[in-house]
Design an enzyme around this catalytic site. Structure first.
Site, mmCIF file in Angstrom:
data_model
loop_
_atom_site.group_PDB
_atom_site.id
_atom_site.type_symbol
_atom_site.label_atom_id
_atom_site.label_comp_id
_atom_site.label_asym_id
_atom_site.label_seq_id
_atom_site.Cartn_x
_atom_site.Cartn_y
_atom_site.Cartn_z
ATOM 1 N N ASP A 189 -1.996 9.856 -9.893
ATOM 2 C CA ASP A 189 -1.985 8.964 -11.076
ATOM 3 C C ASP A 189 -0.573 8.358 -11.550
ATOM 4 O O ASP A 189 -0.602 7.492 -11.904
ATOM 5 C CB ASP A 189 -3.138 9.190 -12.316
ATOM 6 C CG ASP A 189 -4.375 9.279 -11.998
ATOM 7 O OD1 ASP A 189 -4.699 8.666 -10.872
ATOM 8 O OD2 ASP A 189 -5.222 9.949 -12.637
ATOM 9 N N HIS A 214 -4.593 15.246 -8.396
ATOM 10 C CA HIS A 214 -4.983 13.857 -8.645
ATOM 11 C C HIS A 214 -4.147 13.296 -10.065
ATOM 12 O O HIS A 214 -3.755 12.221 -10.232
ATOM 13 C CB HIS A 214 -6.513 13.484 -9.289
ATOM 14 C CG HIS A 214 -7.383 13.766 -7.894
ATOM 15 N ND1 HIS A 214 -7.555 12.641 -6.887
ATOM 16 C CD2 HIS A 214 -7.970 14.772 -7.579
ATOM 17 C CE1 HIS A 214 -8.166 12.936 -5.864
ATOM 18 N NE2 HIS A 214 -8.538 14.249 -6.233
ATOM 19 N N ASP A 274 0.938 -1.161 0.099
ATOM 20 C CA ASP A 274 0.016 0.092 -0.101
ATOM 21 C C ASP A 274 0.775 1.280 -0.050
ATOM 22 O O ASP A 274 1.983 1.425 0.991
ATOM 23 C CB ASP A 274 -0.948 -0.012 1.085
ATOM 24 C CG ASP A 274 -2.058 1.072 1.097
ATOM 25 O OD1 ASP A 274 -3.095 0.748 0.490
ATOM 26 O OD2 ASP A 274 -1.827 2.042 1.562
ATOM 27 N N ASN A 297 -2.384 13.250 -3.274
ATOM 28 C CA ASN A 297 -3.249 13.918 -4.256
ATOM 29 C C ASN A 297 -3.727 15.307 -3.859
ATOM 30 O O ASN A 297 -4.019 16.207 -4.527
ATOM 31 C CB ASN A 297 -4.578 13.073 -3.920
ATOM 32 C CG ASN A 297 -4.528 11.924 -4.920
ATOM 33 O OD1 ASN A 297 -4.129 11.805 -5.979
ATOM 34 N ND2 ASN A 297 -5.069 10.589 -4.593
ATOM 35 N N GLU A 318 -4.748 2.571 -4.085
ATOM 36 C CA GLU A 318 -3.389 2.829 -3.847
ATOM 37 C C GLU A 318 -2.923 1.431 -3.379
ATOM 38 O O GLU A 318 -1.541 1.417 -2.737
ATOM 39 C CB GLU A 318 -3.059 3.994 -3.128
ATOM 40 C CG GLU A 318 -3.130 3.731 -1.528
ATOM 41 C CD GLU A 318 -4.360 4.432 -1.333
ATOM 42 O OE1 GLU A 318 -4.742 4.717 -0.124
ATOM 43 O OE2 GLU A 318 -5.279 4.541 -2.045
#
Length: 380
Positions: free
Chosen positions: A273, A269, A256, A264, A299
């Site tokens: 990504d 965002h 994770d 973010n 994630e």
């Protein structure tokens, strides 16, 4: 030997039917315009065969030579335009239309010279089929068979037109040679067969490419290009069951990305990504061919390690920790420091199902989170 008039009639009928079939496919497949081009190409070729065949019945060279040759040239040009449309090339018909207009101007004074007109037509056809062969190399599909078949058909057609051009050039220079007649008839037969076969393969090319795209959408995460959750469980379950049968080691990692919400919020965002794509690349770089990696959550990543004992699984997790956290990821010139938490599990006798194994790996992952993140925890 095939009866040529019968073959011509069959070819005309087949191309008309294929033209209507392409229109039906166009209506059914979200109106992909490439099928319209290929449909028109079939109809044009059928028209060319009809007008060229009229030479044996009427003396009208403007129709049976000039107009027929223009249609013969137009059919593959429209087929190539369909390929360009399928590949999403812009202005796919503009340059081909200009080429056809040039051919119309060039052939206009030659309708009284059928051999010379046929020579020009053969040269243009050879170039068109050769270009189509090169264009097929750019078709994006994992299933190479339809693309290979179509490329071979176009390549064979180009070769046949080159041979015909050389024979016609000799005939124009030295006069008609009776010894060439059987060979030119053989070329005509193959021209008819190859054209019809090519039209039949066009839909197969699109269907196989579309099937591959659907498989990609069904099995892969579009952002990271790793397996998605569904595909991971299918692949990992197969390896898990096989390891039980063969009594081999099996391990798994749950990984994770730490503080992803903060990334973010701070960078946007798009940056988030980009981080996920970069992490996916780091994961791929550290795994072996038989390992299965997937993005199973926002994630969160899962990795199945068939044939891997506890010590080797921890070593892989440590390498991932170093690869991701060892140096910052740069986004638009800005360094973003990423770390991950990893839970490791090696299959024990209590793990009768993959789901139970992954639950333990997930528990180890959250232990790593609670203990301060950026670390590897082995499930007990």
């Amino acid at each position: 030997m095939l009866h040529l008039p019968t073959l011509i009639i069959v070819s005309i009928v087949m191309n008309i039917l294929l033209g209507f079939l392409m229109l039906v496919i166009y209506r059914l497949r979200q109106q992909q315009r490439c099928f319209v081009y290929w449909s028109v190409a079939c109809f044009v070729f059928a028209g060319a065969a009809v007008t060229a065949s009229l030479r044996a019945l009427i003396d009208a060279p403007l129709l049976t030579v000039y107009f027929a040759d223009l249609l013969i040239i137009l059919a593959p040009l429209i087929a190539v335009a369909g390929l360009r449309e399928y590949l999403h090339y812009t202005r796919s018909f503009l340059y081909l239309r200009a080429l056809w207009v040039c051919c119309a101007i060039l052939l206009a004074p030659l309708h009284g010279e059928p051999l010379l007109a046929q020579l020009v037509t053969s040269i243009v056809l050879a170039g068109s089929f050769g270009y189509a062969t090169l264009l097929l190399v750019k078709v994006p599909t994992r299933s190479v068979l339809p693309k290979l078949v179509l490329a071979l058909l176009f390549g064979a057609h180009a070769l046949i037109m080159i041979i015909q051009s050389s024979l016609l050039f000799t005939s124009v220079r030295e006069g008609p040679l009776p010894s060439f007649a059987p060979l030119l008839e053989w070329i005509l037969v193959n021209h008819l067969l190859l054209t019809t076969a090519t039209a039949m393969v066009f839909p197969l090319l699109v269907f196989v490419s579309s099937e591959n795209r659907l498989t990609q959408l069904a099995n892969y995460d579009d952002l990271t290009k790793l397996f998605n959750r569904r595909a991971f469980y299918q692949q990992a379950e197969d390896h898990f069951s096989l390891s039980e049968v063969e009594e081999n080691d099996f391990s798994a990692l749950m990984l994770d990305l730490d503080h992803f919400k903060t990334i973010n919020d701070q960078y946007g965002h798009a940056a988030g990504d980009a981080c996920l794509r970069w992490v996916a690349r780091q994961i791929r770089s550290q795994l072996r061919e038989q390992d299965v990696a997937a993005r199973v959550g926002g994630e969160e990543f899962a990795i199945a390690l068939p044939g891997t004992d506890e010590r080797a699984a921890i070593a892989i997790a440590d390498r991932l920790l170093e690869a991701i956290g060892g140096e910052p990821f740069e986004y638009q010139g800005k360094p973003i420091h990423l770390t991950v938490s990893i839970g490791v599990i090696h299959r024990k006798t209590r793990h009768e199902a993959l789901q139970a194994l992954l639950i333990d790996a997930d528990t180890a992952l959250y232990t790593a989170k609670k203990q301060g993140r950026n670390q590897v925890v082995l499930a007990s």
